[in-house]
Design a protein around this motif. Structure first.
Motif, mmCIF file in Angstrom:
data_model
loop_
_atom_site.group_PDB
_atom_site.id
_atom_site.type_symbol
_atom_site.label_atom_id
_atom_site.label_comp_id
_atom_site.label_asym_id
_atom_site.label_seq_id
_atom_site.Cartn_x
_atom_site.Cartn_y
_atom_site.Cartn_z
ATOM 1 N N TRP A 11 0.869 -1.182 0.000
ATOM 2 C CA TRP A 11 0.000 0.000 0.000
ATOM 3 C C TRP A 11 0.902 1.227 0.000
ATOM 4 O O TRP A 11 1.573 1.518 0.979
ATOM 5 C CB TRP A 11 -0.931 -0.005 1.209
ATOM 6 N N SER A 25 -7.902 6.815 -1.126
ATOM 7 C CA SER A 25 -7.105 7.139 0.055
ATOM 8 C C SER A 25 -7.265 6.065 1.125
ATOM 9 O O SER A 25 -8.144 5.218 1.055
ATOM 10 C CB SER A 25 -7.508 8.505 0.608
ATOM 11 N N ARG A 31 -0.080 4.479 -0.940
ATOM 12 C CA ARG A 31 -0.789 5.757 -0.869
ATOM 13 C C ARG A 31 -0.825 6.356 0.530
ATOM 14 O O ARG A 31 -1.290 7.474 0.705
ATOM 15 C CB ARG A 31 -2.216 5.584 -1.370
#
Length: 141
Positions: A20, A37, A22
């Motif tokens: 991940w 998000s 982000r």
């Protein structure tokens, strides 16, 4: 990053590296959720207001990370089930006080993966993270 600082993800395929990229922010810091998000919940026992806010942001969230405060943190399991029942299709990640023996229970509650720090991964090696025999995750609509 050294091996001692790398996050280990547990999925049905076994151990893997963090994927991940982000990042995530605490729910209190999110005024809106840019598409894809991540939200970080340090406490799964949300107030009614925070839960409503999370459900409002949920369609745009790519990952929701829920911290289990202790090994019997049923609030985390309940929140995971509520999120899935509410239609959350993104990644749902558990971290914190997580035991390998609870993996099938975590998956049944709706979690996709477990985040371990390197020390947890050494104490609970990959072969300990197996689902109960004959168990398969429910397909999400």
């Amino acid at each position: 990053m050294t091996e001692d600082t790398m996050t280990v993800l547990v999925t049905d395929q076994g151990f893997g590296p963090e994927d991940w990229l982000r990042g995530y922010a605490p729910l209190a810091a999110m005024s809106n959720a840019p598409e894809g998000s991540g939200v970080d919940l340090a406490n799964p026992a949300l107030s009614a207001r925070d839960k409503a806010r999370l459900f409002h942001l949920m369609p745009e969230c790519g990952l929701i990370r829920i911290r289990l405060r202790d090994f019997g943190d049923l609030a985390a399991f309940d929140l995971a089930r509520d999120l899935r029942d509410g239609g959350f299709q993104g990644r749902l990640r558990a971290h914190g006080a997580v035991l390998a023996r609870a993996y099938t229970l975590l998956r049944r509650a709706g979690f996709d993966e477990v985040e371990l720090d390197p020390h947890q991964a050494r104490r609970q090696p990959e072969e300990h993270w197996r689902n109960e025999a004959g168990w398969h995750p429910l397909r999400r609509a």
